[in-house]
Motif scaffolding. Sequence first.
Motif, PDB file in Angstrom:
ATOM      1  N   SER A 248       0.825  -1.198   0.000  1.00 39.89           N
ATOM      2  CA  SER A 248       0.000   0.000   0.000  1.00 39.89           C
ATOM      3  C   SER A 248       0.865   1.255   0.000  1.00 39.89           C
ATOM      4  O   SER A 248       0.476   2.297  -0.523  1.00 39.89           O
ATOM      5  CB  SER A 248      -0.924  -0.049   1.208  1.00 39.89           C
ATOM      6  N   MET A 249       2.070   1.144   0.572  1.00 41.77           N
ATOM      7  CA  MET A 249       2.941   2.322   0.635  1.00 41.77           C
ATOM      8  C   MET A 249       3.503   2.714  -0.723  1.00 41.77           C
ATOM      9  O   MET A 249       3.932   3.835  -0.911  1.00 41.77           O
ATOM     10  CB  MET A 249       4.098   2.049   1.575  1.00 41.77           C
ATOM     11  N   TRP A 250       3.517   1.773  -1.659  1.00 40.40           N
ATOM     12  CA  TRP A 250       4.040   2.139  -2.982  1.00 40.40           C
ATOM     13  C   TRP A 250       3.139   3.153  -3.660  1.00 40.40           C
ATOM     14  O   TRP A 250       3.512   3.785  -4.641  1.00 40.40           O
ATOM     15  CB  TRP A 250       4.164   0.908  -3.879  1.00 40.40           C
ATOM     16  N   ALA A 251       1.918   3.277  -3.153  1.00 37.46           N
ATOM     17  CA  ALA A 251       0.976   4.300  -3.602  1.00 37.46           C
ATOM     18  C   ALA A 251       0.834   4.321  -5.109  1.00 37.46           C
ATOM     19  O   ALA A 251       0.593   3.309  -5.735  1.00 37.46           O
ATOM     20  CB  ALA A 251       1.402   5.656  -3.063  1.00 37.46           C
ATOM     21  N   ASN A 252       1.026   5.490  -5.688  1.00 38.46           N
ATOM     22  CA  ASN A 252       0.670   5.689  -7.082  1.00 38.46           C
ATOM     23  C   ASN A 252       1.530   4.914  -8.066  1.00 38.46           C
ATOM     24  O   ASN A 252       1.152   4.735  -9.215  1.00 38.46           O
ATOM     25  CB  ASN A 252       0.743   7.168  -7.435  1.00 38.46           C
ATOM     26  N   ILE A 253       2.703   4.459  -7.622  1.00 36.66           N
ATOM     27  CA  ILE A 253       3.599   3.744  -8.535  1.00 36.66           C
ATOM     28  C   ILE A 253       2.926   2.469  -9.040  1.00 36.66           C
ATOM     29  O   ILE A 253       3.044   2.091 -10.197  1.00 36.66           O
ATOM     30  CB  ILE A 253       4.917   3.403  -7.823  1.00 36.66           C
TER      31      ILE A 253
END
Lengths: 382, 387
Positions: free
Chosen positions: A245-250
Amino acid sequence: MNLPGFIVRNAFRNKRRFALSVSSVAASLFLLITLQVALRELTNPINDEGSSLRIIVRNKVSLAQPLPARQLQVLDKIPGIVTVSPFSFFGGLYKGDEKFTSFAQFAVDPKRTLPLLADAKIPKEQLDAWIADQTSCIVGQMTVDRYGLKIGDRLQFTGQIYPCDLDLKIVGIYHGTADDRNLMFHQKYLDELLGNPGTVGTWWVRAASVAEAPLVTDRINKAFANSSAEVRAESERAFVLGFVSMWANIKTLIGGISIVVIFALLLVTVSTMSMAIRERFRELAILKAIGFRRRELFAFVLAESFGLAMCGAVLGAGGAWVIFHSINIQKLTNGLFVMFEVTPKMMGLAFSVAALLGVLAAIAPMFTVARTSVVQGLKTLD
Amino acid sequence: MALPIRYSLRNALVRWRSTIATVLGIALVVFVFVLLQSLAAGIEKSSGNTGDPRNIMVVRKGSTAESASLIGRQNLQDIRYLPEIARNANGEPVISADVLVLVNLPRRNNGGEANVLLRGLTPRGMELRPQVHLTAGRWFEPGKREVVVSAKLARRFANFDIGQTFKSGSATLTVVGWLEGGGSAFDSECWLDADECRSLFERDMYSSFLIRPTDATAGEKLIARIEADRRFKLKAEKEVDYYRKQTMTAAPIKWLGNFLAVTMSIGAVFAAMNTMYAAVGSRTREIGTLRVLGFRRRAVIVALLLEGGFLALLGGVLGCAIAFYWNGYTTATMGMETFSEIVFEFRVTPKLVIEGLIFAVTVGLIGTLLPAIRAARLPVIAALKSL
């Protein structure tokens, strides 16, 4: 000459164009598979037998916040727990690596570690040697192979998170887990180096059974609610997905690029097919004139287009499958990717995309064929 | 004699129906390349834009980032009164001992959770970072459990509006203001009082020191002194140098961009070849005529290369134009150094546009070369006879 023969001959008539079209479809499908594999690797936790039993307990604030070591006494009394050990991510830089060390070092309690690594295999005498020597460590087979290590070697690590450096002796090598990379050493050794701060990074817990795991998770969370160090206990899967989830928009970006690739692929194939048909107007008109029906002409066009797309799929997706199965991706990417597995689902996706492509590419030429009258077609000069 | 350039350009445009797919294909390749590189450029620009050249940053030796650095309190006492450090009007040394804490917080609209970087700092620390200013609300008051969050993070995280509170572990913090870091790394931080931060999160140690030396030479001396003193185990460098190196996150994105560009361009070259072979095939007679008229093989090759290059250039321009649509768009991912959400913008720089165009033209030329050579080699008589 029968009909299938006719179609095949037609497809190969312009060999160069056939080869070019198939190659471009293949290149794009190869790329599509590579993206999917990479995305899966980044977003899907590694699953092994033990992962459904493992529960990871971290500080509720964040993973970077330590937990008090005294929590162990409470954890030991919680029913449904088979074993619990500290797992403190040391995050050191291995001597010789400049910027990035591809394996993690965990400070653990050696007596309690093995049940947590369900499938790990290590000779009994090596395990005993590890438990006996506080400055010793065990290393996963993959790391041993990569750095050419052997039992008895000494390893130095510079602490990037903890304000201390490690000097460890390898006494054992384990294998059999899903990711045989990690190094494990004594939490006590780390405590001593830090002057006994009374903290650990995380707790790893093994639940008695899969059915009981969610209950154990709840019990742990409740046991420390409203204490000075509230915890977040979650299954290993949920823990890893938290990272994702921390990779977000990537993540979204890579997904989006996959769509762009499919679209580019569609363009190329459509243009090739229309080119092939346009070149053959006159012929199609003759076929019409000698009595072939529109439906049959459609079948010719569709079969050729479909066949072309499928050849591309076999070459591209099959090539990806063969390549990713035969190369050592870990060596190639410096340990960034471990499994790089092409799943049947991905192959299915690639072939479905190819099938769709074959059909879509045939639509535009079909319309042209349908619209053109015999006389018009016969008049056409290439 | 060379063929007029117009011959190539008009030929490229007259068959627009069959070339449009190729142009779009190349456009998509260039788009993906430029877009990914603009992300990497955005990350680099954000960290390159951070800091004051006069300041000196001190972290623990060996740690890659402030957030992963721990410095004992004794070190502050040892360094604080060094003569190289400037004093403010009240005679206090201008040094800020900051504490950085990662807190795991939920995003807006159930978008999962991510780490946010909380910086506990003193009024000195705020003076040392003039890039940062308030856009809404007010600054925090020590002792009241107040926090000022980055306006850019506020758009991404739940409970970050002014007046709202969020809970982290046993600490509950109230958002009283939004800060803005002028496109620097501070746009990915939340600020609160240093002592409060240390007590709330039970941090005995500091993370970093930010120091203003009396002048540049004193700065050099201070760096040398801290680095040389074995007691400290600290790393001192200029604040701007520290941030300029925080670009590990950009590396894999750059790698991905290059990888995709190369793989996709293989497909694009095949597509360009296909188009140009078809173009040559349908003009066999015309090319024969040109040869009879006295145009040399070289001239034919050059004309066709121009045609292919022009097509690809159109694709390149289109690709850059689509990528430019995202220019300045704010996005975020996990920073590899800080391990927290970093906010940055897509930056389509002139350099990237030029790289994208060169890339497109190269694809076009490679794709055209073989068809062009084939056209030039056609026997004149056979070409004239062909229908």
